[in-house]
Design a protein around this motif. Sequence first.
Motif, mmCIF file in Angstrom:
data_model
loop_
_atom_site.group_PDB
_atom_site.id
_atom_site.type_symbol
_atom_site.label_atom_id
_atom_site.label_comp_id
_atom_site.label_asym_id
_atom_site.label_seq_id
_atom_site.Cartn_x
_atom_site.Cartn_y
_atom_site.Cartn_z
ATOM 1 N N LYS A 138 -40.909 27.327 -4.091
ATOM 2 C CA LYS A 138 -41.493 27.617 -2.782
ATOM 3 C C LYS A 138 -43.014 27.466 -2.845
ATOM 4 C CE LYS A 138 -41.707 32.673 -3.357
ATOM 5 N NZ LYS A 138 -41.109 33.977 -2.975
ATOM 6 N N THR A 139 -43.680 27.180 -1.710
ATOM 7 C CA THR A 139 -43.160 27.050 -0.361
ATOM 8 C C THR A 139 -43.502 25.649 0.157
ATOM 9 O OG1 THR A 139 -45.185 28.247 0.262
ATOM 10 C CG2 THR A 139 -43.123 29.435 0.431
ATOM 11 N N PHE A 140 -42.493 24.841 0.308
ATOM 12 C CA PHE A 140 -42.612 23.440 0.705
ATOM 13 C C PHE A 140 -43.214 23.339 2.106
ATOM 14 C CE2 PHE A 140 -41.029 19.381 2.316
ATOM 15 C CZ PHE A 140 -41.271 18.546 1.251
ATOM 16 N N PRO A 141 -44.146 22.407 2.332
ATOM 17 C CA PRO A 141 -44.615 21.307 1.481
ATOM 18 C C PRO A 141 -45.801 21.642 0.576
ATOM 19 C CG PRO A 141 -45.557 21.047 3.664
ATOM 20 C CD PRO A 141 -44.644 22.260 3.732
ATOM 21 N N GLY A 142 -46.080 22.926 0.385
ATOM 22 C CA GLY A 142 -47.126 23.324 -0.543
ATOM 23 C C GLY A 142 -48.255 24.065 0.121
ATOM 24 N N ASP A 143 -48.330 25.364 -0.135
ATOM 25 C CA ASP A 143 -49.413 26.192 0.386
ATOM 26 C C ASP A 143 -50.573 26.157 -0.612
ATOM 27 O OD1 ASP A 143 -50.782 27.895 2.016
ATOM 28 O OD2 ASP A 143 -49.350 29.540 1.909
ATOM 29 N N GLY A 144 -51.728 26.697 -0.192
ATOM 30 C CA GLY A 144 -52.841 26.846 -1.105
ATOM 31 C C GLY A 144 -54.071 26.027 -0.772
ATOM 32 N N THR A 145 -53.970 25.095 0.214
ATOM 33 C CA THR A 145 -55.164 24.359 0.626
ATOM 34 C C THR A 145 -55.849 25.051 1.798
ATOM 35 O OG1 THR A 145 -54.102 22.941 2.294
ATOM 36 C CG2 THR A 145 -53.966 22.231 -0.001
ATOM 37 N N ASP A 146 -55.174 26.006 2.404
ATOM 38 C CA ASP A 146 -55.642 26.713 3.596
ATOM 39 C C ASP A 146 -55.885 28.166 3.213
ATOM 40 O OD1 ASP A 146 -55.913 27.916 6.171
ATOM 41 O OD2 ASP A 146 -54.568 26.429 7.052
ATOM 42 N N TYR A 147 -57.030 28.720 3.636
ATOM 43 C CA TYR A 147 -57.315 30.113 3.292
ATOM 44 C C TYR A 147 -56.490 31.089 4.105
ATOM 45 C CZ TYR A 147 -60.063 30.653 7.558
ATOM 46 O OH TYR A 147 -60.447 30.726 8.871
ATOM 47 N N ARG A 148 -55.915 30.630 5.215
ATOM 48 C CA ARG A 148 -55.155 31.532 6.087
ATOM 49 C C ARG A 148 -53.785 31.837 5.491
ATOM 50 N NH1 ARG A 148 -55.348 27.973 11.348
ATOM 51 N NH2 ARG A 148 -54.926 26.443 9.691
ATOM 52 N N ASP A 149 -53.162 32.891 6.005
ATOM 53 C CA ASP A 149 -51.896 33.412 5.491
ATOM 54 C C ASP A 149 -50.793 33.162 6.509
ATOM 55 O OD1 ASP A 149 -49.772 34.902 4.518
ATOM 56 O OD2 ASP A 149 -50.972 36.668 4.052
#
Length: 545
Positions: free
Chosen positions: A200-211
């Motif tokens: 998880k979590t497709f397609p890939g979190d972590g480029t955005d600071y928001r939750d």
Amino acid sequence: MSPQTLDTPRTADQAASALTHWSTLSLREQVCQLVVMHASSEAFGLPLAADKLEPFLERYPIGAIFVGGEVIEDGQNRYEAVHERVRQIQALSPMPLLVSADLENGCGDVIPGLTPLPYPMALGAANDVNLSQEYGRACAREGFLAGINWALAPMVDLNLHPLSSNVGVRAFGDSADRCSPLVQAFVRGMQSEGMAACAKTFPGDGTDYRDQHLTRTENRLNMTDWRNSCGRMFQDLIDQDVATVMTGHLSLPHYQQFRDPRGLPLPATVCRELVTGLLKGEMDFKGAVVTDAFGMGGIRNSHSHLEASVESFIAGHDLFLWPDLRVVDVLVERLERGEIPMSRLEDALDRIWRLKNRYCHDPKFHADASTHAAGGARRTAEAGLTLLWNHDRILPLSPVRHRRVLLIATTPYDKAAERFHILADELGKRGHAVEVVRHISPEELEQREPDFDLLLYCVERQFHRPLGAMDLFGEDARNFWAACMFGREKTVAIGFGSPYLGPWYFEPAAAALNAYSSVPDCQIAAAKALCGEWVCTGTMPVAWE
């Protein structure tokens, strides 16, 4: 009740005989198999009262349950209670259930009484595939004690934004070259024990600071960069036969052509392009695809609970995490009218049945499960410890030169602040006199600093505790204001959460380390490193300079 005396929720023979082929079920029973209900909370789940549970399961013969605490909050029920709850539900269920839990860093934070492991970024710092494989095994072995057979882990996302409030130390790092072998090892260890893993979590979190818990987010990479980073992470696990993939309430704008009425790309949880087109199509994923929870702001700020539940099925999902139960009757009606092709349901059921046939079985109970997990926690904590700098060789500490220590707990998370007494006690055992404070102002620090030989800042900022960007605010930020204004030559900072806060705020300090987690083993390992009993070999798994 000790782990060694637990009874299994269902015998293997019972499970095998109960798992008849899905084609023998009625249409309504088939649709119910797509549903994952929360077993520990009535808000999105099953009735807690025993007399209401049986009629509920007769009406909704669901396919899976979720137990324990969530990623966003700690669990309250000990594993004995969780095990009993699972046993009760399995006994009443017409067919064996998939039993899921958030086992991203072991079992202890979501199921009290079991072992909390350091967060996966410590594995990234250790950069040891054998250790990562043992970590996956430890998650599975202890999870079996609570009747779990499906871990909603690992987090495959890369921490590409330093303030990412949904990823942080849940990620192994920020580079696919470094992280992919470690994540693959985690999954090998877990699935070799007989527990299904979930990328998880497709397609890939972590480029955005928001939750995603608060609002819809996006993966901002162009497709070349995505395929070389986030896409590679998922593809490597798909090629390794990871059992399930979870989609997130986030979009991939550079891939998606369709836009909603507001001109925005749809989140993956309701996007056919991403689920059926990219994940199941181009990437050839053969396992089961599960949504993230439908109670999150990332989907509910654009879709009603029922609408999201229906649209996720049309998009290509095989399992719904905490849907609106009205979706069962809506899907039955739309399937019967031919508005949704029956092939969509057949695809989902085929994938669920492969998953159940492989993982709905007797848990492999190991008498040494908790001992094994405890050893893994210690080894991960020690191997992940990272020394950022040690100016003027202030480390190792000496109980003669650094007898009086002021430990300043800098965290908004009460549980972490309480845990820092573990580090204080460990230093006390080694001859240091430690005073612990939660907050300190510049004025107070100026007054008190001469009374101490060492100023030890323990900095902890985790995802979700509290919700919001991964920086420190209010009184905790005030600690940063005070830090290094006075006594910088005797200041040491340890990051027990976000790896960026030490480099950002403590550059003038005499020494800085990262432990990546405030679980007890990380604090014990930090005490050893401070006192010269352990040599830090971990390296930062994220860029910070």
